[in-house]
Design an enzyme around this catalytic site. Structure first.
Site, PDB file in Angstrom:
ATOM      1  N   SER A   1     -20.376 -33.756 -42.907  1.00  0.00           N
ATOM      2  CA  SER A   1     -21.652 -34.399 -42.589  1.00  0.00           C
ATOM      3  C   SER A   1     -22.773 -33.372 -42.601  1.00  0.00           C
ATOM      4  CB  SER A   1     -21.540 -35.011 -41.187  1.00  0.00           C
ATOM      5  OG  SER A   1     -22.804 -35.386 -40.700  1.00  0.00           O
TER       6      SER A   1
ATOM      7  N   TYR B   1     -19.024 -34.538 -31.709  1.00  0.00           N
ATOM      8  CA  TYR B   1     -18.763 -35.112 -33.039  1.00  0.00           C
ATOM      9  C   TYR B   1     -19.043 -34.070 -34.124  1.00  0.00           C
ATOM     10  CZ  TYR B   1     -19.676 -37.462 -37.441  1.00  0.00           C
ATOM     11  OH  TYR B   1     -19.680 -37.783 -38.782  1.00  0.00           O
TER      12      TYR B   1
ATOM     13  N   LYS C   1     -16.484 -31.886 -36.871  1.00  0.00           N
ATOM     14  CA  LYS C   1     -16.629 -31.735 -38.338  1.00  0.00           C
ATOM     15  C   LYS C   1     -16.680 -30.259 -38.717  1.00  0.00           C
ATOM     16  CE  LYS C   1     -16.671 -36.018 -39.497  1.00  0.00           C
ATOM     17  NZ  LYS C   1     -15.546 -36.560 -40.247  1.00  0.00           N
TER      18      LYS C   1
HETATM   19  P1  NAD Z   1     -15.884 -45.912 -40.205  1.00  0.00           P
HETATM   20  O1  NAD Z   1     -15.656 -45.845 -38.747  1.00  0.00           O
HETATM   21  O2  NAD Z   1     -16.388 -47.181 -40.777  1.00  0.00           O
HETATM   22  O3  NAD Z   1     -14.526 -45.534 -40.977  1.00  0.00           O
HETATM   23  C1  NAD Z   1     -13.592 -44.620 -40.453  1.00  0.00           C
HETATM   24  C2  NAD Z   1     -12.217 -45.266 -40.560  1.00  0.00           C
HETATM   25  O4  NAD Z   1     -11.245 -44.355 -40.045  1.00  0.00           O
HETATM   26  C3  NAD Z   1     -12.107 -46.566 -39.759  1.00  0.00           C
HETATM   27  O5  NAD Z   1     -11.587 -47.580 -40.590  1.00  0.00           O
HETATM   28  C4  NAD Z   1     -11.142 -46.216 -38.622  1.00  0.00           C
HETATM   29  O6  NAD Z   1     -10.361 -47.325 -38.235  1.00  0.00           O
HETATM   30  C5  NAD Z   1     -10.316 -45.112 -39.247  1.00  0.00           C
HETATM   31  N1  NAD Z   1      -9.731 -44.162 -38.292  1.00  0.00           N
HETATM   32  C6  NAD Z   1     -10.350 -43.522 -37.264  1.00  0.00           C
HETATM   33  N2  NAD Z   1      -9.477 -42.726 -36.618  1.00  0.00           N
HETATM   34  C7  NAD Z   1      -8.281 -42.846 -37.267  1.00  0.00           C
HETATM   35  C8  NAD Z   1      -6.998 -42.276 -37.072  1.00  0.00           C
HETATM   36  N3  NAD Z   1      -6.739 -41.446 -36.051  1.00  0.00           N
HETATM   37  N4  NAD Z   1      -5.999 -42.622 -37.917  1.00  0.00           N
HETATM   38  C9  NAD Z   1      -6.233 -43.488 -38.932  1.00  0.00           C
HETATM   39  N5  NAD Z   1      -7.427 -44.070 -39.158  1.00  0.00           N
HETATM   40  C10 NAD Z   1      -8.438 -43.745 -38.331  1.00  0.00           C
HETATM   41  O7  NAD Z   1     -16.816 -44.686 -40.601  1.00  0.00           O
HETATM   42  P2  NAD Z   1     -17.535 -44.358 -41.963  1.00  0.00           P
HETATM   43  O8  NAD Z   1     -18.979 -44.522 -41.769  1.00  0.00           O
HETATM   44  O9  NAD Z   1     -16.868 -45.051 -43.077  1.00  0.00           O
HETATM   45  O10 NAD Z   1     -17.260 -42.788 -42.031  1.00  0.00           O
HETATM   46  C11 NAD Z   1     -16.148 -42.267 -42.745  1.00  0.00           C
HETATM   47  C12 NAD Z   1     -16.099 -40.768 -42.492  1.00  0.00           C
HETATM   48  O11 NAD Z   1     -17.327 -40.168 -42.917  1.00  0.00           O
HETATM   49  C13 NAD Z   1     -15.922 -40.380 -41.026  1.00  0.00           C
HETATM   50  O12 NAD Z   1     -15.064 -39.264 -40.970  1.00  0.00           O
HETATM   51  C14 NAD Z   1     -17.330 -40.016 -40.594  1.00  0.00           C
HETATM   52  O13 NAD Z   1     -17.326 -39.094 -39.540  1.00  0.00           O
HETATM   53  C15 NAD Z   1     -17.884 -39.405 -41.871  1.00  0.00           C
HETATM   54  N6  NAD Z   1     -19.356 -39.476 -41.939  1.00  0.00           N
HETATM   55  C16 NAD Z   1     -19.967 -40.689 -41.807  1.00  0.00           C
HETATM   56  C17 NAD Z   1     -21.356 -40.768 -41.871  1.00  0.00           C
HETATM   57  C18 NAD Z   1     -22.054 -42.092 -41.706  1.00  0.00           C
HETATM   58  O14 NAD Z   1     -23.254 -42.093 -41.477  1.00  0.00           O
HETATM   59  N7  NAD Z   1     -21.392 -43.222 -41.816  1.00  0.00           N
HETATM   60  C19 NAD Z   1     -22.105 -39.597 -42.076  1.00  0.00           C
HETATM   61  C20 NAD Z   1     -21.443 -38.386 -42.235  1.00  0.00           C
HETATM   62  C21 NAD Z   1     -20.051 -38.348 -42.166  1.00  0.00           C
HETATM   63  C1  UD1 Z   2     -26.934 -39.592 -36.804  1.00  0.00           C
HETATM   64  C2  UD1 Z   2     -26.189 -38.540 -36.025  1.00  0.00           C
HETATM   65  C3  UD1 Z   2     -25.421 -37.663 -36.999  1.00  0.00           C
HETATM   66  C4  UD1 Z   2     -24.502 -38.514 -37.854  1.00  0.00           C
HETATM   67  C5  UD1 Z   2     -25.325 -39.585 -38.554  1.00  0.00           C
HETATM   68  C6  UD1 Z   2     -24.478 -40.537 -39.347  1.00  0.00           C
HETATM   69  C7  UD1 Z   2     -27.450 -38.115 -33.977  1.00  0.00           C
HETATM   70  C8  UD1 Z   2     -28.326 -37.153 -33.251  1.00  0.00           C
HETATM   71  N1  UD1 Z   2     -27.126 -37.759 -35.233  1.00  0.00           N
HETATM   72  O1  UD1 Z   2     -27.807 -38.951 -37.712  1.00  0.00           O
HETATM   73  O2  UD1 Z   2     -24.651 -36.712 -36.280  1.00  0.00           O
HETATM   74  O3  UD1 Z   2     -23.836 -37.700 -38.824  1.00  0.00           O
HETATM   75  O4  UD1 Z   2     -26.041 -40.353 -37.574  1.00  0.00           O
HETATM   76  O5  UD1 Z   2     -23.647 -41.284 -38.522  1.00  0.00           O
HETATM   77  O6  UD1 Z   2     -27.047 -39.146 -33.465  1.00  0.00           O
HETATM   78  N2  UD1 Z   2     -33.949 -43.928 -35.219  1.00  0.00           N
HETATM   79  C9  UD1 Z   2     -34.880 -44.688 -34.574  1.00  0.00           C
HETATM   80  N3  UD1 Z   2     -34.450 -45.795 -33.917  1.00  0.00           N
HETATM   81  C10 UD1 Z   2     -33.148 -46.183 -33.872  1.00  0.00           C
HETATM   82  C11 UD1 Z   2     -32.184 -45.390 -34.557  1.00  0.00           C
HETATM   83  C12 UD1 Z   2     -32.632 -44.257 -35.203  1.00  0.00           C
HETATM   84  O7  UD1 Z   2     -36.067 -44.378 -34.569  1.00  0.00           O
HETATM   85  O8  UD1 Z   2     -32.817 -47.200 -33.242  1.00  0.00           O
HETATM   86  C13 UD1 Z   2     -34.412 -42.723 -35.957  1.00  0.00           C
HETATM   87  C14 UD1 Z   2     -33.808 -41.440 -35.441  1.00  0.00           C
HETATM   88  O9  UD1 Z   2     -34.559 -40.925 -34.400  1.00  0.00           O
HETATM   89  C15 UD1 Z   2     -33.828 -40.577 -36.716  1.00  0.00           C
HETATM   90  C16 UD1 Z   2     -33.652 -41.596 -37.847  1.00  0.00           C
HETATM   91  O10 UD1 Z   2     -33.998 -42.869 -37.300  1.00  0.00           O
HETATM   92  O11 UD1 Z   2     -35.084 -39.980 -36.858  1.00  0.00           O
HETATM   93  C17 UD1 Z   2     -32.224 -41.656 -38.380  1.00  0.00           C
HETATM   94  O12 UD1 Z   2     -31.345 -41.886 -37.285  1.00  0.00           O
HETATM   95  P1  UD1 Z   2     -29.787 -42.227 -37.499  1.00  0.00           P
HETATM   96  O13 UD1 Z   2     -29.640 -43.357 -38.442  1.00  0.00           O
HETATM   97  O14 UD1 Z   2     -29.173 -42.378 -36.148  1.00  0.00           O
HETATM   98  O15 UD1 Z   2     -29.226 -40.942 -38.246  1.00  0.00           O
HETATM   99  P2  UD1 Z   2     -29.305 -39.386 -37.837  1.00  0.00           P
HETATM  100  O16 UD1 Z   2     -29.946 -39.185 -36.520  1.00  0.00           O
HETATM  101  O17 UD1 Z   2     -29.888 -38.664 -38.997  1.00  0.00           O
END
Ligand code: NAD
Ligand code: UD1
Length: 350
Positions: free
Chosen positions: A131, A155, A159
């Site tokens: 991330s 979190y 990572k």
């Molecule tokens: P998500 O929660 O929708 O998907 C994660 C999946 O992993 C889920 O289906 C959950 O059931 C499964 N899971 C969790 N723990 C597990 C375990 N111990 N064993 C087996 N399965 C397990 O999340 P996502 O948004 O699809 O994110 C996928 C990955 O990308 C995650 O590792 C997340 O941290 C990373 N990531 C997500 C974002 C984002 O904004 N969505 C940003 C950066 C990184």
């Molecule tokens: C957040 C997480 C980051 C994670 C990412 C994806 C935090 C501090 N960071 O990133 O670790 O990898 O999500 O899951 O939580 N905002 C509003 N109102 C809201 C929600 C968000 O104004 O209700 C603003 C936030 O202040 C930010 C922007 O929208 O400026 C994006 O927020 P968000 O979608 O939560 O993503 P990140 O903060 O970038």
């Protein structure tokens, strides 16, 4: 060429989740065979059913936990994998502060168990969901892969810790190919409207919050901070369409298939390279959906940074991958998913 690609089987941990489901479709379309392994702690069988319907064939799905070595071994004993795309993990920043042991156990211990089983079965290709959070508060923009890394919550630490483990592993044994993909802000949904992000409870992230205001489930958006040093005072992020992100995983696997020598530890940003402010996203969503998005300014959210966007050059040069879809398309697809599925998958197997 196609024949050799058809032979390639990929284990997708966390494949029932938001990014995993979209990536399963992209992998299938690119000719990969997939096996999904997920404990459904944050997803549902309905998501798997919908992916199966979209690709017109059943998905091989195993319900299991990445911390369960015996269960993983059974999977590796019955399939010959080219590699693993490792999405499985917990991702809520606030929850990680309240339950750090759960996050380190799930995200770090779970990954160690997976890596041990991969070692045992000599599967040495891994694409890991990292991330942009590992960059903390960036010193310079755009953020490239050599930028300093630091994290302020469990979190993010989980990572970053996994990244350190992967680096050490690559040093200890030079037969590994370990690609952490550092995602910026994934948003949007499959253009069919059949799969998308389905947060539990009230969303923490911006796009699902805006969508739920637009569909009438939530009354008003709180915009956290309007005094940042940005164009309009609100936070700036690099939003990337989840289907572009999914293609980035296919590009990473294609890249690994072409290598004659192992790549070791190779972190790569997946972002568009463009920043969009919170207010700009709200306006774009409102225009696309035709809905008003009531909002009010609120205090800055603890731990937030002003601006964050990627240098996407490494992905372009190495993987020949670039994000294609615009903010308008991200909003259109998020809105289609939200309006067609106001209650998400509506089935939680937990
Ligand atoms: P998500 O929660 O929708 O998907 C994660 C999946 O992993 C889920 O289906 C959950 O059931 C499964 N899971 C969790 N723990 C597990 C375990 N111990 N064993 C087996 N399965 C397990 O999340 P996502 O948004 O699809 O994110 C996928 C990955 O990308 C995650 O590792 C997340 O941290 C990373 N990531 C997500 C974002 C984002 O904004 N969505 C940003 C950066 C990184
Ligand atoms: C957040 C997480 C980051 C994670 C990412 C994806 C935090 C501090 N960071 O990133 O670790 O990898 O999500 O899951 O939580 N905002 C509003 N109102 C809201 C929600 C968000 O104004 O209700 C603003 C936030 O202040 C930010 C922007 O929208 O400026 C994006 O927020 P968000 O979608 O939560 O993503 P990140 O903060 O970038």
């Amino acid at each position: 060429m196609l024949e050799s690609i058809m032979k390639n089987k990929i284990l997708v941990t966390g494949g029932a989740g938001y990014i995993g489901t979209h990536t399963c479709i992209a992998l299938h379309e690119a000719g990969y065979e997939i096996v999904v392994y997920d404990n459904l702690s944050n997803s549902s069988r309905e998501a798997i059913n919908r992916v199966s319907a979209l690709i017109s064939q059943p998905i091989e799905f195993i319900e299991g936990d990445i911390r369960d070595a015996e269960s993983l071994k059974q999977v590796f004993a019955t399939h010959q994998f080219f590699g693993v795309i490792h999405f499985a993990g917990l991702k809520a920043v606030g929850e990680s502060v309240a339950k750090p042991l759960l996050y380190y156990n799930n995200n770090v211990s779970g990954t160690i168990t997976l890596l041990e089983v991969m070692t045992e079965y000599d599967v040495k290709n891994l694409v890991f969901s990292s991330s942009a959070t590992v960059y903390g508060d960036p010193e310079t923009l755009p953020i490239d892969e050599n930028s300093k890394r630091s994290c302020t919550n469990p979190y993010g630490q989980s990572k970053l810790t996994v990244e350190h483990i992967l680096e050490d592993l690559a040093v200890s044994d030079d037969s590994w190919n370990l690609i952490p993909l550092r995602y910026f802000n994934p948003v949007g949904a499959h253009p069919s409207g059949q799969i998308g992000e389905d947060p539990n409870d009230i969303p923490n992230n911006l796009m699902p919050y805006i969508s739920q205001v637009a569909v009438g489930k939530l009354a008003k958006l709180n915009i956290f901070g309007n005094d940042y040093p940005t164009t309009d005072g609100t936070g700036v992020r690099d939003f990337i369409h989840v289907t572009d992100l999914a293609q980035g995983h296919v590009a990473a696997l294609n890249y690994l298939e072409q290598q004659v020598a192992p790549v070791g530890f190779l972190p790569i940003n997946l972002g568009t390279g463009k920043g969009t402010s919170v207010l700009e996203l709200v306006t774009a969503f409102s225009n696309v959906s035709g809905q008003s998005i009531p909002y009010q300014f609120a205090e800055r959210r603890a731990g937030d940074i002003a601006s964050c966007y990627a240098s996407a050059d490494k992905a372009k040069n190495l993987l020949e991958w670039q994000a294609k879809l615009s903010i308008t398309e991200m909003c259109q697809d998020s809105w289609r998913w939200q309006s067609m599925n106001p209650n998400g998958y509506n089935v939680k197997d937990i």
